[in-house]
Design an enzyme around this catalytic site. Structure first.
Site, mmCIF file in Angstrom:
data_model
loop_
_atom_site.group_PDB
_atom_site.id
_atom_site.type_symbol
_atom_site.label_atom_id
_atom_site.label_comp_id
_atom_site.label_asym_id
_atom_site.label_seq_id
_atom_site.Cartn_x
_atom_site.Cartn_y
_atom_site.Cartn_z
ATOM 1 N N GLY A 154 -4.178 17.580 8.291
ATOM 2 C CA GLY A 154 -3.582 16.692 9.269
ATOM 3 C C GLY A 154 -2.209 17.194 9.665
ATOM 4 N NE ARG A 176 -11.717 12.589 8.140
ATOM 5 C CZ ARG A 176 -11.204 11.502 8.700
ATOM 6 N NH1 ARG A 176 -11.811 10.339 8.577
ATOM 7 N NH2 ARG A 176 -10.084 11.566 9.396
ATOM 8 C CB SER A 177 -14.778 17.969 11.542
ATOM 9 O OG SER A 177 -13.600 17.394 12.076
ATOM 10 C CB ILE A 231 2.703 16.368 -1.334
ATOM 11 C CG1 ILE A 231 1.898 17.358 -0.471
ATOM 12 C CG2 ILE A 231 3.683 17.152 -2.197
ATOM 13 C CD1 ILE A 231 1.267 16.785 0.734
ATOM 14 N NE ARG A 233 -0.498 6.712 -0.732
ATOM 15 C CZ ARG A 233 0.471 6.995 0.117
ATOM 16 N NH1 ARG A 233 1.139 8.138 -0.001
ATOM 17 N NH2 ARG A 233 0.787 6.143 1.088
ATOM 18 C CG ASP A 257 6.513 13.828 -4.497
ATOM 19 O OD1 ASP A 257 7.512 13.649 -5.218
ATOM 20 O OD2 ASP A 257 6.395 13.309 -3.368
ATOM 21 C CD GLU A 262 3.377 7.196 -6.928
ATOM 22 O OE1 GLU A 262 4.043 6.456 -6.169
ATOM 23 O OE2 GLU A 262 2.966 8.320 -6.595
ATOM 24 C CG HIS A 280 5.696 8.920 -3.962
ATOM 25 N ND1 HIS A 280 4.617 8.076 -4.032
ATOM 26 C CD2 HIS A 280 5.687 9.403 -2.678
ATOM 27 C CE1 HIS A 280 3.971 8.031 -2.879
ATOM 28 N NE2 HIS A 280 4.613 8.837 -2.032
#
Length: 314
Positions: A154, A176-177, A231, A233, A257, A262, A280
């Site tokens: 992304g 995903r693609s 980095i 989740r 991170d 958390e 984080h």
């Protein structure tokens, strides 16, 4: 009368001060208990939250005036989008406001892990450095010519890829693609990407489908010279499998991170000398924070004035 806003987490004080000039701000509060809302919450027209916190149907039902759920960061995995759509509640995020900051921090973690920066710091502080002829740090492969695999291409992933190119690394990814507009090597699965990679960066959006995706099999495929950097989740990485992989030298090292629960960090992870830990803070650059705040302020104004919302996802 000022419109009422409901703040789930404690947002930066500078932002809260700006909000209070135009809105009545309630909170913070725990969204896990919709029965313990602040007095006056039923008048809230917007909920200010972060992606990792739950925004479920029960909470929405307790907020009859709600028109907007504004996520401070880029994540929205905790928001029940279907429930928001059913109730006509818009959902927005910060979009790519923090993408550059996160990407540059990612390379800090890559360097810290792959080039053993923390081990070097400890080596000097301990007084063991007596010159190269006496005791040296172990040699490492370096980054130039190595393979950087990105799980999730992304906005953040693409910026990480560009920085990898500057380090003369080969770039591959699993998404995903395929991204036809980008000249990087696409892999058909995360496992295939891990086998190819020397450094595997987790930058995928958190979702039910990505929970535990980086498991023992993926780590074994990454291999004994491989490094994992997360980095995204904490939920995406199986922390028990990662601890075992580090203990048994299945992989060379890792840098995190983010964590599954958390601010809790498992003791087993904290004891690993080949693991870099960070609280984080990848997006904790002034430029990124200011950009995120401006997006939230703009979306609140647009909601009140009937304008177009930025980074709307529902």
């Amino acid at each position: 009368m000022k419109p009422t806003l409901l703040m789930a987490p404690q947002l930066p004080q500078g932002l809260v001060t700006q909000l209070e000039a135009h809105y009545r701000v309630l909170g913070p509060f725990s969204p896990n208990d919709p029965t313990a809302l602040p007095v006056g919450a039923e008048e809230a027209v917007a909920l200010l939250t972060i992606g990792g916190l739950p925004t479920r149907a029960a909470l929405l039902d307790a907020l009859p005036a709600l028109r907007l759920v504004a996520c401070y960061g880029t994540g929205y995995e905790g928001v029940e989008l279907a429930a928001c759509r059913e109730r006509g509640i818009a959902v927005t995020t910060a979009g790519d406001a923090n993408a550059t900051a996160v990407a540059e921090f990612t390379f800090g973690l890559i360097l810290a892990s792959a080039r053993c920066l923390l081990q070097g710091d400890a080596f000097v502080r301990s007084g063991r450095w007596q010159g190269n002829a006496v005791e040296r740090m172990p040699q490492v492969p370096g980054l130039a010519g190595r393979r950087l695999g990105i799980y999730g291409l992304g906005e953040i992933g693409r910026r990480i890829a560009r920085r990898g190119e500057a380090f003369d690394m080969e770039i591959g990814y699993f998404n995903r693609s395929p991204r036809a507009e980008l000249d990087y090597l696409y892999h058909g699965s995360l496992l295939e990407l891990a086998r190819w990679s020397d450094v595997l960066v987790v930058a995928v959006r958190a979702s039910a489908e990505t929970v535990g995706a980086v498991d023992a099999e993926v780590l074994a495929a990454l291999g004994e010279e491989g490094h994992l950097v997360n980095i995204s989740r904490g939920s995406v990485v199986d922390e028990e499998a990662l601890a075992a992989a580090l203990e048994q030298q299945v992989i060379a090292g890792a840098a995190l991170d983010v964590f599954a629960r958390e601010p809790e960090v498992p003791e087993r992870l904290r004891q690993q000398p080949n693991l870099v830990l960070s609280p984080h803070v990848a997006a904790n650059a002034a430029s990124a924070q200011q950009a995120q705040q401006q997006v939230m302020l703009a979306n609140l104004e647009a909601m009140v004035q009937g304008g177009e919302l930025r980074n709307r996802i529902a």
